[in-house]
Structure formats: C-alpha cells, structure tokens
Enzyme design. Structure first.
Site, PDB file in Angstrom:
ATOM      1  N   GLY A  56     -50.309  32.832  46.418  1.00 22.63           N
ATOM      2  CA  GLY A  56     -51.026  31.572  46.667  1.00 22.63           C
ATOM      3  C   GLY A  56     -50.447  30.724  47.783  1.00 22.63           C
ATOM      4  O   GLY A  56     -50.705  29.524  47.844  1.00 22.63           O
ATOM      5  N   HIS A  74     -58.406  38.285  55.582  1.00 20.80           N
ATOM      6  CA  HIS A  74     -57.916  39.660  55.447  1.00 20.80           C
ATOM      7  C   HIS A  74     -56.758  39.857  56.426  1.00 20.80           C
ATOM      8  O   HIS A  74     -56.867  39.474  57.592  1.00 20.80           O
ATOM      9  CB  HIS A  74     -59.049  40.642  55.753  1.00 20.80           C
ATOM     10  CG  HIS A  74     -58.655  42.059  55.500  1.00 20.80           C
ATOM     11  ND1 HIS A  74     -58.634  42.601  54.237  1.00 20.80           N
ATOM     12  CD2 HIS A  74     -58.206  43.026  56.331  1.00 20.80           C
ATOM     13  CE1 HIS A  74     -58.209  43.855  54.309  1.00 20.80           C
ATOM     14  NE2 HIS A  74     -57.941  44.131  55.576  1.00 20.80           N
TER      15      HIS A  74
END
Ligand code: GRF
Length: 192
Positions: free
Chosen positions: A13, A104
């Site tokens: 995170g 990504h």
C-alpha cells in the site's frame, strides 16, 4: 463538489499512502475509502495510521455486487487500483465506466497479463535482458492490463541490475507520477 475516490490494494500500500498524502489538502479530490482483499496486507496498518476507513472483502462479495453497493453507499466517483491483484468483475467495470485506474510496474503491453505482477514482472525484465522498463497507468476493463493507456514513464535497466534494483527504480516513478496522473484524469486535464 469534490470527487470521492476509493483505493483498492492487496499488498503493502505504499502507492495508496502516497495518494492520500498528495490529496490531503485538496478541495477537489477526497480519498474516502481503502478496500482490501488480503488479511495479511500492509495496507491495513497504513489505513489505520492514515485514518482512512478500510473495507475488507472476499471473492464472493467482490463478484456478487456487494462491493459495488459499498462503493455506491460511499458515493465513490473514481476507483483506483494500487497494487490490487484480482481481476475486476464486470459488475464493477460497468458501474464505473472509464473511471477505474490501475498502475502496472512495466511498460505494457510488455510484461502484462495474468500472473505478471510484483516481483514476477521485475524478474522477467531482468531475465529478458531488457535495457529499459517503466510504469504504465491505464484505465481498467474486464481483461488484465488491457485498458487504454493514459500514462507511461520509463527508466534504464543496467546489465548489473537485480530484480530488486528494477523494482526500486519503478517505485520511485510510481510514487512521483501516480497521484498526479490520477488528479489530471479526474479533473479532465490533458495528460501531456
Ligand atoms: C506496484 O508496483 C504496482 O505497480 C503494482 O503493485 C505494486 C504495489 O505496491 N501493481 P504498493 O502496494 O503500492 O507498495
């Protein structure tokens, strides 16, 4: 009216935290909610520390539409995937058309698709002797890593770089660009 965003994360995170920091003083964009599918994920502690409400969910809740209901109840306008590993089901893609953004850690279409995430991507980049890699920020459709690309940035990969070195270079670019690209996409500003 400010726009509410929900951030989905399955892992550490760090991007989710950067996004929260970036928008902490914003009057236009509000990080309303974190959602997480992994009880072991580092993002859970971050949510607590950052004081962001966190919703944990399982695959059944994700597929059945329960997660969409939670997003609607929280008046979420945009969904951000920051290290989120499950394929987003049709019900969510349809509820948020062109309003789901993923990051990504490679230059798509290279090194994308099912199973290509985290260290697998960086190992493949090194094994393939790539001379550069980078990050891709894209809209999400029902297929892994195939939605419209809205931003890419690259960095050189040296012959001596390990997968960890490559990962670090990518993370620097992710933390720098992801919040800004989210902001521009939501506010409808040009990305170039
Ligand atoms: C990032 O490299 C992102 O590109 C990928 O997963 C990683 C998440 O890192 N999809 P973190 O959980 O934000 O630290």
């Amino acid at each position: 009216m400010s726009k509410n965003i929900a951030i989905f994360a399955s892992g550490s995170g760090s991007n989710a935290e950067r996004i929260v920091e970036y928008f902490s003083d914003s009057t236009e964009i509000n990080v309303k909610l974190f959602l997480c599918n992994n009880p072991e994920a580092g993002v859970i502690q971050r949510a607590e520390r950052l004081n962001i409400p966190l919703v944990m969910f399982n695959r059944q809740q994700f597929k059945s539409g329960e997660v969409v209901d939670i997003l609607k109840e929280n008046e979420i306008d945009w969904v951000i995937l920051a290290g989120f590993l499950w394929l987003v089901p049709k019900n969510i893609v349809e509820a948020f058309p062109n309003k789901i953004i993923n990051i990504h850690p490679a230059l798509l279409p290279k090194f994308g698709g099912k199973g290509m995430y985290g260290h697998f991507v960086h190992e493949a980049v090194v094994e393939n002797k790539e001379t550069e890699s980078g990050i891709t920020i894209h809209l999400v459709n029902e297929h892994y890593d195939e939605g419209a690309i809205i931003f890419q940035a690259s960095y050189p990969v040296l012959p001596t770089d390990s997968p960890e070195d490559v990962a670090k270079k990518g993370q620097v670019l992710e933390h720098k660009h992801f919040p800004e690209v989210i902001e521009k996409a939501i506010l409808g500003q040009s990305l170039i």
